[in-house]
Design an enzyme around this catalytic site. Sequence first.
Site, PDB file in Angstrom:
ATOM      1  CG  ASN A 128       6.513  -9.546   6.831  1.00 24.77           C
ATOM      2  OD1 ASN A 128       6.178  -9.609   7.876  1.00 24.77           O
ATOM      3  ND2 ASN A 128       6.181  -9.905   5.508  1.00 24.77           N
ATOM      4  CD  GLU A 129       0.940  -5.482   7.958  1.00 28.89           C
ATOM      5  OE1 GLU A 129      -0.303  -5.874   8.326  1.00 28.89           O
ATOM      6  OE2 GLU A 129       1.680  -4.960   7.651  1.00 28.89           O
ATOM      7  CG  HIS A 130       1.550 -10.692   7.407  1.00 25.05           C
ATOM      8  ND1 HIS A 130       0.834 -10.506   8.534  1.00 25.05           N
ATOM      9  CD2 HIS A 130       2.039  -9.862   6.396  1.00 25.05           C
ATOM     10  CE1 HIS A 130      -0.412  -9.505   7.581  1.00 25.05           C
ATOM     11  NE2 HIS A 130       0.286  -9.021   6.383  1.00 25.05           N
TER      12      HIS A 130
END
Length: 533
Positions: free
Chosen positions: A332-334
């Site tokens: 994910n982007e995190h």
Amino acid sequence: MGRRTPEILDAAAAVTSIPDGATICVMGTGPVLEPAHLLDALEKRFLAEAHPRDMTLITPMLPGDRRGEGGMNSFAHEGMLSRLIGASFARARHPALLDLLREGVVEGYMTSMGSMIELLTAIGSGKPGLFTTVGLGTFLDPRREGGALNERSTRPPCRIETIDGKEYIFYPAFPIDVAIIRGTTADENGYVSFEEETNTLGAAEIAMACKASGGRVIVQVKRLAKAGSLDPRLVRVPGPLVDAIVVDPRQTQLSPAMADPLAGWNPFLAGALKHPLKGLATVKAGPERTMLRRAALELKEGDVVNLGAGVATKLPLLALEEGILDRVTFTNEHGIFGGMMGTALGGSFVPALNAEAIMDSVFQFNFYDGGGLDVTFLGIGEVDASGDLNVSRFGEEINGPGGFNNITDRTRRIVFCGSLTSGGLRVEISGGRMRIAQEGRHKKFVPKVEQVTFNAARALEKRQEVRYVTDRAVMRLTQGGPELIEIAPGIDIERDIRANVGFDLRVSPDLREMPPEVMADGLMGLSGKFGGN
């Protein structure tokens, strides 16, 4: 002369030094790494003194997960802010702040999350700014909206530049006066470790941008340790970047709305232990499961996958069920690589159970921008006749793009997932056939999207493969817009699809029914399709 050491202050004293007109950058997203104690103290100071005022607030992510309070609502007082630049918001979490924007009290702009993190990195390293293709042709493009959030916002933080005949969005560097970040433990020399945190986000980049600007970095932690006693492998922010330390022993791993008061912190979310995966809940039978199973057919062995917000974040549960969880890499982007995203377990999509790596935000977005992804699965807000998609704004509901634009800019295959309609939709599945028992009140496929978050024409130019997977049909992006290529057994094209699409939907001459295994009981056999047993 000895080493400079940071001040150890209470929260009220730490925020006293923040001046009027400051540009302040705050870290955190959702329930993760919110410096809530410092934000509360800053709000109380403003309410008592009417200072600091006229600040510019920079929020690369979405701090705060308390419904209607805390997080960015700490700044939602007239006179406190003059300008806001952020990547993501939600009315359920930040209603007061969004009201200020709606009323034109505050000038505001959206950016892509990755672009803001990369710009902070540029500021921290003394560069003139960020050149990026992310957002070209979308509402972030200054020739369109420039990310403006209201009529007052006429000074977008970017412009178009051309280098060697190629267009870029250029975000000029600017100084950061104050940074408010968070970690788990700080030692007396200001070194900050993240051993109980589920992500690291942009802490180091924010701190470095502030220090390079001659600003002041304030860090909130759960505990203070003796100088030199931290495990250097867990330190993510070095001491020379920190000016003040505020200890909040009540700090929880996740925001109070999601924290388990009995557990204190969850080692399985922080990467300290691996949780047994046997017995985890599966996606319940129904249209959501059917949609996810069809989306899963887009996976290929060895894929590096991004999961954006929405129904697609439950794909790891299907992968586990099908025995392919270790044969693709979900991200994910995190900063998460591997494991089970939190949403798959009923929580926030930011952390993950059993992550294989937890990377800093700047790494993750550089990886995405560099074309490191094979496929991404993202949600559907609105789709129009051209294939453009909106996930960022719906009337007064300002969501922002988050990392969406960085994710879609270079990913080879893009799969948008969502129901064809919403609001009261009821779908029945029996005997391998689907029936729409009650149609949704709201159409998602509309004549023209309210805001262009995804530009279909640019995707076609870049030869990206785009699919729209819904509960009852699959479409692909063509030069003529979305084209229907699959329907679920039992679905009538005219009644169940065309009647609920706000444009003249093209139908492929090779239209076929969805693969029967999508709606059948039992496993789909993805492991075998991957070449396994």
